[in-house]
Design an enzyme around this catalytic site. Structure first.
Site, short mmCIF file in Angstrom:
data_model
loop_
_atom_site.label_atom_id
_atom_site.label_comp_id
_atom_site.label_asym_id
_atom_site.label_seq_id
_atom_site.Cartn_x
_atom_site.Cartn_y
_atom_site.Cartn_z
N HIS A 147 3.65 -2.39 3.08
CA HIS A 147 3.70 -1.04 2.51
C HIS A 147 5.01 -0.81 1.76
CE1 HIS A 147 0.99 -0.95 6.00
NE2 HIS A 147 0.31 -0.04 5.33
N ASP B 276 0.82 -1.21 0.00
CA ASP B 276 0.00 0.00 0.00
C ASP B 276 0.85 1.26 0.00
OD1 ASP B 276 -1.94 -1.92 0.43
OD2 ASP B 276 -2.95 -0.82 2.04
#
Length: 380
Positions: free
Chosen positions: A292, A131
């Site tokens: 992430h 992400d």
């Protein structure tokens, strides 16, 4: 420092010295053919002009012609009459939290619906996702993934897409999946219908401007989704994807964001990750893991430790992009190429699939960012 340029796990912590960024490995000329059947050639090279886009990292205004046009996609769709939350957190809105099951609020209780993708169906299959990029250290992650022949799903923030278009292009052209992660990474349940449409619409537009295709999936920042956000997302042709919650109600969140935020050390994060693999080994299905690529710390944890551990686990996990692990054709990840032209789920029904603590990992991330006073810090 390892051969891959990743520090020792004990050295990966908040405030560590920054390493060099990695230059984009491959550039692709306009007109190049993507690896997705039926996809249009890459469009003209993207050039960012601020006047053509909303302010970066800020929820877009809702009075633009674009947003008014996108609002028509909600016509004829039953959007639940649910008030926005105060700030997307359980603690910030106790009244909404008390009614979380009725509103299908994932943040408070882990509530999901059948329209959500929450786990890979096949046992020992890891749905790999990252992400908040694209970002300067995403290239280091791409180098690793491409060397290991692993595909991932990248949930792209619109403000990052227009800032680092060449990285997004490389992700797409090397076979990774691209999905929507909003324009400004704001908790979606706290926004009005028009603001949600703006967040999703501008990100779709940015991705299409850079790649020539429009994703058919999305992930809400912090996992902050409820039935109103779901209905709007589905009406806009974007199927929600969340990460897996284990039967013991522990989310498959690697906590890499907590290292970048200064809450835990790399050693503590890796212990959390090992508990995830332990849960995954006894599940009857596969799973989707939250990681992430926004910061060097989160990338180092992935390429140096978590991904290698999954690959060398006994028995090993099969690492796949989420669409791939769901047995979706690559073409179904984009509106221009999908065989499902009616990509709009009009009815949302279902039950809870696993709970979360009263303050789930997504909320801790949000509160940590607020406490640190870092308005540009994105997690989940």
């Amino acid at each position: 420092m390892s051969a891959s340029g990743v520090p020792a796990l004990s050295a990966i912590t908040f405030g560590m010295p920054a390493g060099p960024t990695v230059a984009v490995a491959s550039t692709y000329t306009p007109g190049a053919t993507p690896p997705v059947s039926g996809a249009p050639p890459l469009p003209t090279a993207f050039v960012f002009e601020q006047d053509a886009w909303p302010q970066l990292d800020v929820p877009p205004p809702t009075d633009s012609d674009e947003v008014q046009e996108w609002m028509t996609e909600l016509d004829g769709v039953d959007i639940p009459d649910i008030d926005p939350t105060v700030d997307g957190s359980c603690a910030g809105d106790p009244s909404a939290a008390a009614n979380a099951s009725a509103r299908g609020w994932w943040t408070c209780g882990g509530w999901t619906r059948p329209s959500d993708i929450t786990a890979c169906p096949d046992k020992m299959t890891w749905g790999v996702s990252f992400d908040d990029g694209p970002a300067p250290y995403s290239e280091k992650l791409l180098t690793y993934l491409n060397a290991k022949d692993i595909h991932a799903t990248f949930f792209a923030v619109g403000s990052r897409v227009v800032s680092y278009p060449d990285i997004l292009i490389e992700e797409y052209m090397t076979g990774h999946e691209i999905s929507v992660h909003t324009w400004s990474h704001h908790p979606l349940t706290s926004l009005t219908n028009e603001q949600i449409v703006a967040e999703l619409g501008w990100t779709r537009k940015a991705i299409k401007a850079v790649l020539g295709v429009t994703p058919t999936t999305m992930r809400a920042p912090y996992g902050d989704i409820d039935d109103r956000v779901r209905a709007i997302s589905n009406a806009m042709g974007l199927r929600p994807i969340i990460w897996t919650t284990a039967p013991d109600h522990i989310p498959f969140d690697t906590n890499d964001w907590r290292v970048a935020g200064g809450d835990v050390t790399g050693l503590q994060q890796f212990a959390t990750f090992q508990s995830i693999l332990g849960n995954a080994s006894i599940m009857d299905t596969g799973f989707i893991v939250l990681q992430h690529d926004l910061y060097e710390i989160t990338v180092d944890l992935a390429v140096g430790y978590t991904l290698n551990t999954a690959l060398t686990h006994s028995p090993p996990f099969s690492l796949k992009a989420i669409g791939e692990c769901m047995h979706m054709a690559p073409s179904d990840m984009y509106m221009e190429t999908t065989s499902n032209k009616t990509q709009k789920t009009r009815v949302i029904t279902g039950t809870q699939t696993g709970g979360a603590p009263p303050l789930g990992s997504s909320v801790f991330a949000l509160l940590s960012a607020l406490a640190l006073g870092i308005t540009g810090l994105f997690f989940a």
